[in-house]
Write an enzyme that holds these catalytic residues in place. Structure first.
Site, PDB file in Angstrom:
ATOM      1  CE  LYS A 213       4.372   5.336  -6.850  1.00 23.12           C
ATOM      2  NZ  LYS A 213       3.941   4.403  -7.897  1.00 23.12           N
ATOM      3  NE  ARG A 223       8.117  -0.681  -3.216  1.00 24.47           N
ATOM      4  CZ  ARG A 223       9.090   0.191  -3.086  1.00 24.47           C
ATOM      5  NH1 ARG A 223      10.187  -0.134  -2.430  1.00 24.47           N
ATOM      6  NH2 ARG A 223       8.988   1.391  -3.625  1.00 24.47           N
ATOM      7  CE  LYS A 236       9.697   0.711  -7.087  1.00 23.30           C
ATOM      8  NZ  LYS A 236       8.271   0.436  -7.375  1.00 23.30           N
ATOM      9  CD  GLU A 252       7.810  15.090 -11.826  1.00 23.08           C
ATOM     10  OE1 GLU A 252       6.874  14.891 -12.623  1.00 23.08           O
ATOM     11  OE2 GLU A 252       8.944  14.628 -12.003  1.00 23.08           O
ATOM     12  CE  LYS A 267       1.629   4.880  -4.248  1.00 28.03           C
ATOM     13  NZ  LYS A 267       1.426   4.038  -5.420  1.00 28.03           N
ATOM     14  CB  SER A 293       0.540  -0.630   1.906  1.00 25.92           C
ATOM     15  OG  SER A 293       1.855  -0.293   1.508  1.00 25.92           O
ATOM     16  CE1 TYR A 332      -4.376  -1.081  -0.612  1.00 23.58           C
ATOM     17  CE2 TYR A 332      -3.219   0.617   0.631  1.00 23.58           C
ATOM     18  CZ  TYR A 332      -3.311  -0.209  -0.474  1.00 23.58           C
ATOM     19  OH  TYR A 332      -2.348  -0.147  -1.447  1.00 23.58           O
TER      20      TYR A 332
HETATM   21  C1  PBG Z   1       4.193   1.488  -8.014  1.00 19.93           C
HETATM   22  C2  PBG Z   1       3.206   1.498  -6.901  1.00 19.93           C
HETATM   23  C3  PBG Z   1       3.507   1.718  -5.553  1.00 19.93           C
HETATM   24  C4  PBG Z   1       2.324   1.603  -4.849  1.00 19.93           C
HETATM   25  C5  PBG Z   1       1.304   1.379  -5.770  1.00 19.93           C
HETATM   26  N1  PBG Z   1       1.863   1.306  -7.043  1.00 19.93           N
HETATM   27  C6  PBG Z   1       4.784   2.105  -4.936  1.00 19.93           C
HETATM   28  C7  PBG Z   1       5.939   1.209  -5.032  1.00 19.93           C
HETATM   29  O1  PBG Z   1       5.860  -0.007  -4.843  1.00 19.93           O
HETATM   30  O2  PBG Z   1       7.011   1.748  -5.267  1.00 19.93           O
HETATM   31  C8  PBG Z   1       2.207   1.720  -3.376  1.00 19.93           C
HETATM   32  C9  PBG Z   1       0.852   1.583  -2.798  1.00 19.93           C
HETATM   33  C10 PBG Z   1       0.843   1.354  -1.334  1.00 19.93           C
HETATM   34  O3  PBG Z   1       1.885   1.310  -0.650  1.00 19.93           O
HETATM   35  O4  PBG Z   1      -0.271   1.190  -0.804  1.00 19.93           O
HETATM   36  N2  PBG Z   1       3.670   1.696  -9.268  1.00 19.93           N
END
Ligand code: PBG
Length: 343
Positions: A213, A223, A236, A252, A267, A293, A332
């Protein structure tokens, strides 16, 4: 490869002389033939649908930065799960938007067996048992600072976070999750979650590791959807991966495989196809991508402006995940693609 041998005097060659008579376009001349030689295919079985849940009843909250995506109250999520199952979508991934008042410094509400994600899981599993449920075992919807870990004096503390995520995973499994997906990138999380699940009698609950990730700009609309964008201070980067690092991503993943991950995920998706390919080749586990997203929003925004054909871009992007080695994609677009593939 790069050997061009041409007698100095003989003038321009014919195409057949250049290609040695090889005509690669032959297999592209008609639709039936292109279908015959198509190497990868997208089917409904490749789709995992991430859904956002909110409190309340009969609610469908539109998301401005994600056209066609809505946040569902649990009752609506249940009927959407039924629709997804009818379409043949194998699984849902659930993401909760937790009421601000329930968020705190340590994300303690994740340990409430009746929190929103657990209630949603229970309701969907009970009403639509034939669809798989994946839960995000992560603190970020529950913390007052939007981080995926427990924050102490400005530091995300690893081991305490791991213990809490493992306990939360057990509650999610008890609520009916078929697959838990630890997504915080803490060290040791996969082994700790496996131990905790086994100790609680959930040997058959699988772990899909967010193995790689990346600290990414493409999470913005998500978010907003779970209400962390206004809360998050800093970034992060002390736990998510640097976008520059593929070798580290493989380390990882290797660690997660050793610790007991059943499936791996990368991701975001499209900017990281090389990582997907390397991971698939190296570990040969079921491998997934999360088309996040921001990737969704880019396609939608360009389509809304008439700059690209949104439907074709959607299908192409998902097919390319398959070509890169994915066994499936969290997207999505899932219900729309499923409808299209059906029709
Ligand atoms: C964090 C989390 C994230 C997403 C899903 N769970 C990343 C984040 O906010 O740092 C992102 C999913 C997306 O952007 O569609 N546990």
């Amino acid at each position: 490869m790069n050997k061009m041998t041409r007698p100095a005097t003989s003038g321009p060659r014919t195409v057949d002389e250049i290609t040695g008579g090889r005509r690669l376009r032959r297999t592209r001349k008609a639709d039936w033939l292109r279908r015959m030689v198509q190497e990868t295919r997208l089917t409904v079985d490749d789709l995992i649908w991430p859904i956002f849940v909110i409190d309340g009843e009969n609610r469908r909250d539109p998301l401005p930065s994600m056209p066609h995506v809505e946040r569902f109250s649990i009752d609506v999520a249940v009927s959407e799960a039924r629709r997804a199952a009818r379409l043949g979508i194998p699984a849902l991934a659930i993401f909760p938007n937790i009421e601000i008042g329930l968020r705190d410094q340590t994300g303690s509400h994740i340990l409430d067996a009746d929190n929103l994600i657990n209630r949603a899981t229970r309701a969907i599993k009970e009403a639509v048992p034939e669809i798989g449920i994946i839960t995000d075992a992560a603190l970020d919807p529950f913390t007052s600072h939007g981080h995926d870990g427990i924050l102490r004096e400005g530091v995300i503390v690893n081991d305490e976070t791991v213990a809490q995520v493992a306990a939360a995973a057990v509650l999610q499994a008890a609520a009916g999750a078929d697959i838990v997906a630890p997504s915080d990138m803490m060290d040791g999380r996969i082994g700790a979650v496996r131990d905790a699940l086994d100790a609680a009698g959930f040997q058959d609950v699988a772990i899909m590791s967010y193995a790689a990730k990346f600290a990414s700009a493409f999470y913005g609309p998500y978010r907003e959807a779970i209400g962390t964008s206004g809360l998050l201070k800093g970034d992060k980067k002390t736990y998510y991966l640097d976008a520059a690092n593929a070798s580290e991503a493989l380390r990882e993943a290797e660690q997660d495989v050793i610790e007991g991950a059943d499936m791996l995920m990368v991701k975001p998706g499209l900017p990281y196809l090389d990582v997907i390919r390397q991971m698939k080749d190296e570990f040969d586990l079921p491998t997934f991508a999360y088309q996040v997203s921001g990737e969704y929003a880019m396609i939608e925004a360009a389509a809304a402006n008439g700059w690209i054909d949104g439907e074709r871009a959607m299908l192409e992007s998902l097919l390319c995940f398959k070509r890169a080695g994915c066994d499936g994609i969290l997207t999505y677009f899932a219900p729309r693609v499923a409808e299209l593939l059906k029709g």
